[in-house]
Design a protein around this motif. Structure first.
Motif, PDB file in Angstrom:
ATOM      1  N   VAL A  96     -18.903  23.317  20.484  1.00  0.00           N
ATOM      2  CA  VAL A  96     -20.005  22.446  19.990  1.00  0.00           C
ATOM      3  C   VAL A  96     -21.365  23.343  19.441  1.00  0.00           C
ATOM      4  O   VAL A  96     -21.794  24.369  20.046  1.00  0.00           O
ATOM      5  N   HIS A  97     -21.769  23.101  18.195  1.00  0.00           N
ATOM      6  CA  HIS A  97     -22.938  23.826  17.710  1.00  0.00           C
ATOM      7  C   HIS A  97     -24.235  22.695  17.777  1.00  0.00           C
ATOM      8  O   HIS A  97     -24.421  21.718  17.533  1.00  0.00           O
ATOM      9  N   THR A  98     -25.251  23.619  18.581  1.00  0.00           N
ATOM     10  CA  THR A  98     -26.535  22.777  18.599  1.00  0.00           C
ATOM     11  C   THR A  98     -27.562  23.698  17.716  1.00  0.00           C
ATOM     12  O   THR A  98     -27.750  24.857  17.945  1.00  0.00           O
ATOM     13  N   CYS A  99     -28.420  22.934  17.043  1.00  0.00           N
ATOM     14  CA  CYS A  99     -29.664  23.680  16.423  1.00  0.00           C
ATOM     15  C   CYS A  99     -30.655  22.425  16.193  1.00  0.00           C
ATOM     16  O   CYS A  99     -30.380  21.458  16.095  1.00  0.00           O
ATOM     17  N   PRO A 100     -31.866  22.823  15.672  1.00  0.00           N
ATOM     18  CA  PRO A 100     -32.881  22.072  15.029  1.00  0.00           C
ATOM     19  C   PRO A 100     -32.790  21.817  13.682  1.00  0.00           C
ATOM     20  O   PRO A 100     -33.788  21.081  13.065  1.00  0.00           O
ATOM     21  N   ASP A 120     -24.682  33.017  14.440  1.00  0.00           N
ATOM     22  CA  ASP A 120     -25.780  32.699  13.628  1.00  0.00           C
ATOM     23  C   ASP A 120     -26.338  31.506  14.181  1.00  0.00           C
ATOM     24  O   ASP A 120     -25.900  30.734  14.926  1.00  0.00           O
ATOM     25  N   ASP A 121     -27.949  31.373  13.832  1.00  0.00           N
ATOM     26  CA  ASP A 121     -28.461  30.256  14.466  1.00  0.00           C
ATOM     27  C   ASP A 121     -28.024  29.017  13.951  1.00  0.00           C
ATOM     28  O   ASP A 121     -28.029  27.877  14.724  1.00  0.00           O
ATOM     29  N   CYS A 122     -27.494  28.897  12.723  1.00  0.00           N
ATOM     30  CA  CYS A 122     -27.193  27.914  11.888  1.00  0.00           C
ATOM     31  C   CYS A 122     -26.522  28.215  10.641  1.00  0.00           C
ATOM     32  O   CYS A 122     -26.014  29.375  10.680  1.00  0.00           O
ATOM     33  N   GLY A 123     -25.980  27.170   9.945  1.00  0.00           N
ATOM     34  CA  GLY A 123     -25.239  27.488   8.703  1.00  0.00           C
ATOM     35  C   GLY A 123     -26.148  28.183   7.646  1.00  0.00           C
ATOM     36  O   GLY A 123     -27.657  27.889   7.906  1.00  0.00           O
ATOM     37  N   PHE A 124     -26.098  28.776   6.742  1.00  0.00           N
ATOM     38  CA  PHE A 124     -26.632  29.167   5.698  1.00  0.00           C
ATOM     39  C   PHE A 124     -27.228  28.150   4.695  1.00  0.00           C
ATOM     40  O   PHE A 124     -28.113  28.478   3.909  1.00  0.00           O
TER      41      PHE A 124
HETATM   42 ZN   LIG Z   1     -27.034  24.068  12.768  1.00  0.00          ZN
END
Ligand SMILES: [Zn+2]
Length: 357
Positions: free
Chosen positions: A220-224, A318-322
């Motif tokens: 699971v990916h979490t990010c802001p 990576d923190d998120c996708g680019f």
């Molecule tokens: Zn993300």
């Protein structure tokens, strides 16, 4: 001789699309058959350059998710309208989901079709990102749909999600990553935690359909959020998200961390709430920060994380996708791959130190 320590490192998913592909999609729409050679070139070039970074696991850069990571599976469905749920970004713009106008609910595109293509070109393991059931649940209108009750929609949604994840696993995805950006957003919309818990409960209904061995390949990916160098919920304290997040039954968590103001505080929350059968991939490069991290900086971030997360449960990402939204050109492909290279090299440097070599 002692076996060298390896710290797993994986991308999140999206890489900025080539400008000529973005232009062509803007002019001809994402479904025009004449785009096929451009999609194919973009996927091939992305995989070549991804492998050149040394990343032991790659993605197709989501080149074919021609709208975005959120609606790729439902884009083009006849029973939808454009005026769905709005995601407000801090920079002032919004992104909008589709609204379901009638049942039954089915996907139009399944992510395993992207994996088919990527596996044709890749020489190293490929992971596949899919959208969470909770994100798609926001398509169902709050005032309901005549003759298609919400419960029926949820049944159909879970079944489509399961079909998609199973196909990715069967075809050999290294990991299947469920994008859960709306988790942190839920805490922002409803600080009581009730909305977040409802999302977690829904996603657990899906995860419960998989075996323990399968769950070790699901994350699971979490990010802001990350769009046009802006976020939607970076102001939400991780203390309001992570304790509930680790209640998800997934075996892997991909947590944005590089862009956090106080990483050590977040690491302490992770340490307190992570479970023994969960691997934590911490973000060590920040896609929305224009500066390219050095391998040294990444190494230091990994060493810092290793003080709080046991090595056998630690990974980097990576923190998120680019560019989660395909028309986002705020980051270049060159910058994305330079950051990925720093992630890979910095993670290896840290592993060398932590492994005593
Ligand atoms: Zn993300």
């Amino acid at each position: 001789m002692k076996k060298a320590l390896t710290i797993p490192t994986e991308p999140i998913g999206s890489i900025p699309r080539p400008p000529e592909l973005i232009d062509a999609i803007a002019k001809r729409g994402g479904n025009d058959p004449s785009l096929e050679p451009l999609f194919d070139d973009a996927i091939r070039d992305t995989i070549d350059r991804f492998e050149a970074t040394g990343s032991p696991v790659i993605s197709d850069g989501e080149q074919r998710k021609y709208h975005n990571f959120w609606t790729y599976s439902v884009q083009g469905l006849a029973n939808t309208a454009a005026d769905g749920f709005k995601i407000p970004f801090v920079a002032g713009h919004t992104r909008r989901m589709l609204r379901l106008t009638g049942g039954p609910f089915h996907y139009k595109n399944y992510a395993d079709s992207y994996l088919d293509l990527a596996l044709r070109y890749a020489h190293v393991p490929v992971k596949q990102a899919v959208i969470s059931p909770s994100a798609l649940s926001l398509m169902y209108p709050p005032d309901g749909i005549p003759d298609y009750p919400r419960d029926q929609f949820i049944d159909d949604l879970l079944s489509e999600h399961e079909t998609e994840v199973r196909a990715c696993l069967r075809k050999g995805a290294h990991k299947v990553q469920i994008d859960f950006t709306e988790g942190r957003l839920a805490s922002k919309i409803d600080s009581s935690g009730v909305l977040l818990q409802s999302f977690i409960d829904l996603n657990n209904l899906a995860l419960a359909r998989f075996s323990a061995a399968e769950l070790q390949r699901i994350g699971v990916h979490t990010c802001p959020g990350g769009d046009l160098d802006s976020t939607h919920s970076a102001d939400v304290d991780y203390a309001e998200l992570l304790p509930q997040l680790f209640g998800l039954m997934a075996g892997n968590f991909y947590i944005a961390l590089a862009g956090e103001r106080d990483r050590v505080r977040v690491l302490k929350i992770i340490r307190e709430h992570m479970r023994a059968d969960q691997r934590i991939f911490v973000g060590v490069v920040a896609p929305i920060d224009k500066r390219v991290e050095t391998a040294e900086q990444v190494k230091d971030r990994v060493l810092e994380a290793a003080q709080y997360i046991p090595l056998e449960q630690l990974g980097t990402t990576d923190d998120c996708g680019f560019s989660p939204f395909c028309d986002d050109t705020s980051t270049t492909r060159e910058t994305a791959f330079a950051k990925i290279r720093a992630r890979v090299q910095g993670t290896a440097l840290a592993a060398k130190i932590l492994g005593g070599h």
